[in-house]
Design a protein around this motif. Structure first.
Motif, PDB file in Angstrom:
ATOM      1  N   SER A  42      -5.775   3.569 -11.185  1.00 37.76           N
ATOM      2  CA  SER A  42      -4.825   4.386 -10.442  1.00 37.76           C
ATOM      3  C   SER A  42      -5.333   5.814 -10.279  1.00 37.76           C
ATOM      4  O   SER A  42      -5.588   6.516 -11.269  1.00 37.76           O
ATOM      5  N   GLY A  81       4.785   5.351   2.424  1.00 35.55           N
ATOM      6  CA  GLY A  81       4.098   6.306   1.560  1.00 35.55           C
ATOM      7  C   GLY A  81       4.760   7.670   1.567  1.00 35.55           C
ATOM      8  O   GLY A  81       4.855   8.334   0.524  1.00 35.55           O
ATOM      9  N   THR A  91      -8.005  -2.279   2.346  1.00 32.39           N
ATOM     10  CA  THR A  91      -7.275  -1.362   1.482  1.00 32.39           C
ATOM     11  C   THR A  91      -7.608   0.082   1.814  1.00 32.39           C
ATOM     12  O   THR A  91      -6.726   0.937   1.931  1.00 32.39           O
ATOM     13  N   GLN A 120      -5.160   3.033   3.504  1.00 34.64           N
ATOM     14  CA  GLN A 120      -4.942   4.273   2.754  1.00 34.64           C
ATOM     15  C   GLN A 120      -4.964   5.494   3.673  1.00 34.64           C
ATOM     16  O   GLN A 120      -4.433   6.548   3.317  1.00 34.64           O
ATOM     17  N   THR A 158      -1.393   6.348   4.177  1.00 36.99           N
ATOM     18  CA  THR A 158      -0.746   7.067   3.088  1.00 36.99           C
ATOM     19  C   THR A 158      -1.266   8.504   2.979  1.00 36.99           C
ATOM     20  O   THR A 158      -0.518   9.418   2.641  1.00 36.99           O
ATOM     21  N   HIS A 181      -2.795  -3.424  -7.026  1.00 40.21           N
ATOM     22  CA  HIS A 181      -1.669  -4.183  -6.485  1.00 40.21           C
ATOM     23  C   HIS A 181      -2.048  -4.937  -5.217  1.00 40.21           C
ATOM     24  O   HIS A 181      -1.600  -6.068  -5.006  1.00 40.21           O
ATOM     25  N   THR A 235       2.792   1.760  -3.445  1.00 39.46           N
ATOM     26  CA  THR A 235       2.052   1.935  -4.701  1.00 39.46           C
ATOM     27  C   THR A 235       0.992   3.037  -4.680  1.00 39.46           C
ATOM     28  O   THR A 235       0.499   3.409  -5.746  1.00 39.46           O
ATOM     29  N   GLU A 236       0.651   3.562  -3.521  1.00 41.03           N
ATOM     30  CA  GLU A 236      -0.458   4.529  -3.441  1.00 41.03           C
ATOM     31  C   GLU A 236      -0.241   5.743  -4.328  1.00 41.03           C
ATOM     32  O   GLU A 236      -1.160   6.216  -4.998  1.00 41.03           O
ATOM     33  N   GLN A 263       0.823  -1.203   0.000  1.00 42.86           N
ATOM     34  CA  GLN A 263       0.000   0.000   0.000  1.00 42.86           C
ATOM     35  C   GLN A 263       0.862   1.261   0.000  1.00 42.86           C
ATOM     36  O   GLN A 263       0.632   2.195  -0.766  1.00 42.86           O
ATOM     37  N   SER A 268      -2.699   1.323  -6.511  1.00 46.45           N
ATOM     38  CA  SER A 268      -2.465   0.640  -5.236  1.00 46.45           C
ATOM     39  C   SER A 268      -3.537  -0.406  -4.970  1.00 46.45           C
ATOM     40  O   SER A 268      -3.235  -1.518  -4.510  1.00 46.45           O
TER      41      SER A 268
END
Length: 281
Positions: free
Chosen positions: A171, A239, A48, A52, A55, A30, A20-21, A17, A27
């Protein structure tokens, strides 16, 4: 069917997380791919969404000075009309207005987002399709306008593009940055607005999903309270580093690097699905 999440899964998914965020590689896509390929099940949309929060806390910390300036400028403009031409006042409205599309669509399609949108055939396809969108934005975007030249039109278009990220594989940053490039913004300007634009939507989504994270309606991995906290902290730390890296990267490098990665990953996932190595649902 649900199963308890292990600490190894917690750490791996928290790292995924965080890594890739903010990169234009999805993210949520992924998280779905990694949880299915390595753990044989789905971490779930709620897990997920909650991680987040970590992030987005990184975004708030990284852009703390900008956020405070924008909030002050927005309130100053509300009560003093002579300041309504200031960038900070306008940016406040751009973030608010740009958040509306994802809020409406996220509410209307919340059930589909938690179920059919997490099909790996769809995710792999979106990785490839939107790689081509990013490539087109990089190829045809003029990249001449900086953040000071952001307009209401930019906010609405990029906000609408953000809503596409409700589909895993698209994304959030990839959609909004690509929209910004098509509008003529520089990569750095598009990325900065993209990060600021994501804050209200992601925080609201994470808080809304918190209760369901402990009992996923569609099955999958179930995290305990301590595991959610640890995964969120990991996502925050990683992140924060990802934000700093991406903003430096986009100044001197094209988005084609991410295009190649997305297409390669999409093709691999399609091959795994076609050969029955992994399940689509």
């Amino acid at each position: 069917m649900t199963e308890a999440m292990t600490w190894v899964q917690t750490i791996v998914l928290g790292l995924v997380q965080g890594l890739t965020e903010f990169l234009p590689i999805s993210s949520s896509g992924h998280m779905r791919i990694v949880s299915e390929v390595f753990f044989g099940t789905d971490a779930g949309v709620s897990f997920t969404a909650v991680t987040q929060l970590g992030t987005e806390a990184a975004v708030v910390l990284y852009f703390a000075r900008d956020i405070v300036t924008i909030v002050r400028g927005w309130f100053r403009g509300l009560f003093h009309p002579e300041h309504r031409g200031d960038l900070d006042y306008r940016m406040g409205w751009y973030v608010i207005i740009g958040t509306i599309p994802v809020g409406i669509l996220g509410f209307l399609f919340k059930d589909e987002i938690r179920t059919v949108a997490r099909n790996l055939w769809l995710i792999a396809t979106m990785l490839i399709v939107f790689a081509l969108v990013i490539a087109a934005a990089e190829r045809y975007g003029r990249k001449r306008r900086d953040i000071e030249h952001l307009t209401l039109k930019d906010g609405i278009v990029m906000g609408s593009a953000q809503a596409l990220a409700l589909i895993p594989g698209v994304s959030r940053s990839g959609g909004t940055i690509s929209a910004g490039l098509f509008l003529g913004l520089t990569r750095e300007a598009a990325a900065r607005y993209s990060f600021l634009l994501a804050i209200p939507a992601v925080v609201a989504s994470g808080l809304f999903s918190l209760p369901d994270a402990f009992e996923p309606a569609g099955g999958g991995l179930v995290a305990s309270g301590p595991q959610l906290v640890v995964a969120t902290i990991i996502a925050f730390v990683v992140g924060y580093a990802s934000i700093a890296w991406l903003l430096r990267f986009v100044v001197n490098h094209s988005m084609y690097w991410f295009v190649g990665y997305r297409i390669g990953l999409g093709v691999i996932v399609l091959a795994l699905l076609a050969t029955g190595v992994v399940s689509a649902t």
